[in-house]
Scaffold this motif. Structure first.
Motif, mmCIF file in Angstrom:
data_model
loop_
_atom_site.group_PDB
_atom_site.id
_atom_site.type_symbol
_atom_site.label_atom_id
_atom_site.label_comp_id
_atom_site.label_asym_id
_atom_site.label_seq_id
_atom_site.Cartn_x
_atom_site.Cartn_y
_atom_site.Cartn_z
ATOM 1 N N ASP A 19 -6.976 11.590 85.936
ATOM 2 C CA ASP A 19 -8.362 11.839 85.528
ATOM 3 C C ASP A 19 -9.030 10.555 85.047
ATOM 4 O OD1 ASP A 19 -8.081 14.521 86.136
ATOM 5 O OD2 ASP A 19 -7.658 15.128 84.061
ATOM 6 N N VAL A 20 -8.280 9.713 84.346
ATOM 7 C CA VAL A 20 -8.811 8.433 83.863
ATOM 8 C C VAL A 20 -9.210 7.545 85.045
ATOM 9 C CG1 VAL A 20 -8.179 6.258 82.726
ATOM 10 C CG2 VAL A 20 -7.585 8.436 81.655
ATOM 11 N N ILE A 21 -8.351 7.493 86.053
ATOM 12 C CA ILE A 21 -8.636 6.677 87.239
ATOM 13 C C ILE A 21 -9.907 7.159 87.930
ATOM 14 C CG2 ILE A 21 -7.833 6.127 89.571
ATOM 15 C CD1 ILE A 21 -4.968 6.126 88.383
ATOM 16 N N GLU A 22 -10.018 8.475 88.109
ATOM 17 C CA GLU A 22 -11.201 9.032 88.780
ATOM 18 C C GLU A 22 -12.464 8.820 87.958
ATOM 19 O OE1 GLU A 22 -10.307 13.096 89.619
ATOM 20 O OE2 GLU A 22 -8.532 12.606 90.830
ATOM 21 N N SER A 23 -12.371 9.020 86.656
ATOM 22 C CA SER A 23 -13.537 8.892 85.790
ATOM 23 C C SER A 23 -14.048 7.452 85.738
ATOM 24 C CB SER A 23 -13.186 9.364 84.374
ATOM 25 O OG SER A 23 -14.294 9.228 83.501
ATOM 26 N N ASN A 24 -13.124 6.489 85.739
ATOM 27 C CA ASN A 24 -13.500 5.077 85.655
ATOM 28 C C ASN A 24 -13.702 4.423 87.012
ATOM 29 O OD1 ASN A 24 -13.193 3.963 82.637
ATOM 30 N ND2 ASN A 24 -11.688 5.571 82.969
ATOM 31 N N LYS A 25 -13.428 5.207 88.084
ATOM 32 C CA LYS A 25 -13.607 4.710 89.450
ATOM 33 C C LYS A 25 -12.832 3.405 89.711
ATOM 34 C CE LYS A 25 -18.062 6.940 90.319
ATOM 35 N NZ LYS A 25 -18.003 7.846 89.146
ATOM 36 N N PHE A 26 -11.608 3.358 89.180
ATOM 37 C CA PHE A 26 -10.755 2.215 89.468
ATOM 38 C C PHE A 26 -10.373 2.219 90.949
ATOM 39 C CE2 PHE A 26 -9.585 2.471 84.847
ATOM 40 C CZ PHE A 26 -10.059 1.217 84.504
ATOM 41 N N GLU A 27 -10.310 1.047 91.539
ATOM 42 C CA GLU A 27 -9.961 0.927 92.950
ATOM 43 C C GLU A 27 -8.481 0.619 93.125
ATOM 44 O OE1 GLU A 27 -12.454 -1.681 95.125
ATOM 45 O OE2 GLU A 27 -14.324 -0.716 94.484
ATOM 46 N N LYS A 28 -7.839 1.352 93.996
ATOM 47 C CA LYS A 28 -6.406 1.204 94.256
ATOM 48 C C LYS A 28 -6.105 -0.067 95.046
ATOM 49 C CE LYS A 28 -4.612 3.912 97.374
ATOM 50 N NZ LYS A 28 -4.093 5.138 98.028
ATOM 51 N N SER A 29 -5.018 -0.728 94.664
ATOM 52 C CA SER A 29 -4.489 -1.862 95.433
ATOM 53 C C SER A 29 -3.036 -1.586 95.774
ATOM 54 C CB SER A 29 -4.579 -3.168 94.643
ATOM 55 O OG SER A 29 -5.918 -3.583 94.481
ATOM 56 N N LEU A 30 -2.593 -2.093 96.919
ATOM 57 C CA LEU A 30 -1.204 -1.956 97.340
ATOM 58 C C LEU A 30 -0.570 -3.341 97.444
ATOM 59 C CD1 LEU A 30 -1.503 0.722 100.187
ATOM 60 C CD2 LEU A 30 -0.737 1.085 97.837
ATOM 61 N N PHE A 31 0.646 -3.449 96.951
ATOM 62 C CA PHE A 31 1.374 -4.719 97.017
ATOM 63 C C PHE A 31 2.197 -4.738 98.297
ATOM 64 C CE2 PHE A 31 4.933 -7.493 95.152
ATOM 65 C CZ PHE A 31 4.269 -8.662 95.491
ATOM 66 N N LYS A 32 1.615 -5.269 99.366
ATOM 67 C CA LYS A 32 2.306 -5.359 100.650
ATOM 68 C C LYS A 32 3.134 -6.634 100.650
ATOM 69 C CE LYS A 32 -1.438 -2.829 102.897
ATOM 70 N NZ LYS A 32 -2.484 -2.858 103.961
ATOM 71 N N ALA A 33 4.281 -6.534 100.020
ATOM 72 C CA ALA A 33 5.089 -7.717 99.735
ATOM 73 C C ALA A 33 6.036 -8.061 100.869
ATOM 74 C CB ALA A 33 5.889 -7.494 98.456
ATOM 75 N N LYS A 34 6.298 -9.349 100.999
ATOM 76 C CA LYS A 34 7.372 -9.843 101.838
ATOM 77 C C LYS A 34 8.624 -9.978 100.978
ATOM 78 C CE LYS A 34 4.953 -10.301 105.592
ATOM 79 N NZ LYS A 34 5.223 -9.417 106.775
ATOM 80 N N LYS A 35 9.781 -9.979 101.618
ATOM 81 C CA LYS A 35 11.034 -10.123 100.889
ATOM 82 C C LYS A 35 10.981 -11.354 99.993
ATOM 83 C CE LYS A 35 14.806 -11.371 103.089
ATOM 84 N NZ LYS A 35 16.023 -11.338 103.949
ATOM 85 N N GLY A 36 11.314 -11.161 98.713
ATOM 86 C CA GLY A 36 11.329 -12.272 97.782
ATOM 87 C C GLY A 36 10.048 -12.445 96.996
ATOM 88 N N GLN A 37 9.017 -11.656 97.301
ATOM 89 C CA GLN A 37 7.790 -11.730 96.519
ATOM 90 C C GLN A 37 7.887 -10.822 95.295
ATOM 91 O OE1 GLN A 37 4.644 -10.977 99.538
ATOM 92 N NE2 GLN A 37 4.013 -13.084 99.138
ATOM 93 N N ALA A 38 7.162 -11.202 94.246
ATOM 94 C CA ALA A 38 7.218 -10.476 92.982
ATOM 95 C C ALA A 38 5.815 -10.207 92.461
ATOM 96 C CB ALA A 38 8.005 -11.274 91.943
ATOM 97 N N LEU A 39 5.682 -9.111 91.734
ATOM 98 C CA LEU A 39 4.438 -8.761 91.047
ATOM 99 C C LEU A 39 4.740 -8.707 89.558
ATOM 100 C CD1 LEU A 39 1.449 -7.657 91.781
ATOM 101 C CD2 LEU A 39 2.369 -5.464 91.057
ATOM 102 N N ILE A 40 3.998 -9.470 88.770
ATOM 103 C CA ILE A 40 4.111 -9.455 87.315
ATOM 104 C C ILE A 40 2.865 -8.786 86.759
ATOM 105 C CG2 ILE A 40 4.091 -10.910 85.237
ATOM 106 C CD1 ILE A 40 5.669 -12.983 86.835
ATOM 107 N N TRP A 41 3.057 -7.850 85.825
ATOM 108 C CA TRP A 41 1.886 -7.162 85.292
ATOM 109 C C TRP A 41 1.962 -6.939 83.783
ATOM 110 C CZ3 TRP A 41 5.503 -4.541 88.322
ATOM 111 C CH2 TRP A 41 6.142 -3.433 87.752
ATOM 112 N N SER A 42 0.780 -6.763 83.212
ATOM 113 C CA SER A 42 0.647 -6.393 81.808
ATOM 114 C C SER A 42 1.100 -4.954 81.631
ATOM 115 C CB SER A 42 -0.822 -6.529 81.387
ATOM 116 O OG SER A 42 -1.058 -5.887 80.154
#
Length: 282
Positions: A201-224
């Motif tokens: 509901d929070v996502i819909e209400s704030n209209k956040f846009e989805k992203s996908l991490f289309k990673a290659k082998k060995g890539q990393a995502l760091i997040w808060s």
């Protein structure tokens, strides 16, 4: 770590004085762009260039099948989530202590990073969107980060990471925020389902846009820790999605605790002992 002029007990990249701090330190253009992206979006990506031998060692260790799995209500696919494999696998431990990841996280937070938990995946998780801050947090707030590393190419077919840039700036929500009581360990399933619906509901209400991490082998995502994220829907259940998530606390906090089992308003904390979770190699 850079000599940061940060007088607040808040990670400098999440400080309301971020740009003032940014202008006070000598950074390369690459470091400056990384800090701005993390402040704005709540995540950055890295190329780790992992040796195939290390990845294969992780797979071999995990395939032994003698590791602990997370509780069943955290399994949203037919593939179990292997929990705390660092205790028995030097390869998993090595990924958690990857030098480039540690240096990047310590730059973004300005403190010594303390990896304290690993989760290994054989396939896509299908996990609904959530914030890590519901699972573990710190006093003061926001001294928590995470890193997910792809051990093979990932995309929409095998179910990669899904996340919502900028959502880390939302308030931190726990069960109390939803008029739910903290629970005992192992009894949180019903409350957690309410929380998952609330986040949608929070996502819909704030209209956040989805992203996908289309990673290659060995890539990393760091997040808060407060970035909303989860596992995108797996389209090809026959494909694997070997990967590892590691969560990090930081030195200098008063408490490290599990929000679902805590009642901060009444001074009750389910604290995590970092002495029992010595993943970090100094």
């Amino acid at each position: 770590m850079k000599n940061l002029k940060n007088s607040m007990n808040i990670p400098w990249t999440e400080s309301p004085l971020f740009y003032k701090i940014l202008d006070s330190i000598d950074l390369s253009e690459e470091e400056r762009e990384m800090a701005i992206k993390f402040n704005r979006d709540g995540y950055v990506t890295l190329d780790l260039e992992l040796d195939d031998s290390l990845i294969n060692k992780v797979k071999k260790d995990i395939s032994r099948g003698d590791f602990k799995f997370q509780e069943n209500f955290y399994h949203y696919s037919d593939s179990p989530r292997v929990f705390e494999a660092w205790r028995h696998s030097e390869a998993v431990r090595s990924i958690a202590n990857n030098e480039k990841v540690i240096k990047t996280i310590e730059f973004l937070y300005g403190r010594t990073a303390l990896p304290f938990q690993t989760i290994n995946f054989l396939k896509g998780s299908n996990q609904p969107i959530h914030s890590d801050a519901i699972h573990f947090h710190s006093i003061p707030y926001n001294w928590v980060a995470a890193c997910w590393v792809a051990f093979e190419d990932v995309d929409e077919e095998n179910g990669t990471l899904e996340y919502y840039p900028g959502s880390h700036k939302l308030p931190i929500y726990d069960f109390k925020s939803l008029n739910l009581s903290p629970t005992k360990y192992g009894e949180q399933a019903e409350n957690y389902k309410v929380y998952e619906k609330f986040i949608q509901d929070v996502i819909e209400s704030n209209k956040f846009e989805k992203s996908l991490f289309k990673a290659k082998k060995g890539q990393a995502l760091i997040w808060s820790a407060n970035l909303l994220h989860g596992g995108s829907k797996v389209k090809d259940s026959k494909r694997t999605r070997w990967s590892q998530a590691t969560h990090y606390y930081f030195e200098g906090c008063e408490k490290y605790y599990a929000p679902m089992f805590s009642d901060p308003f009444n001074g009750i904390y389910s604290e995590k002992s970092l002495e029992e979770k010595k993943i970090r190699k100094f």
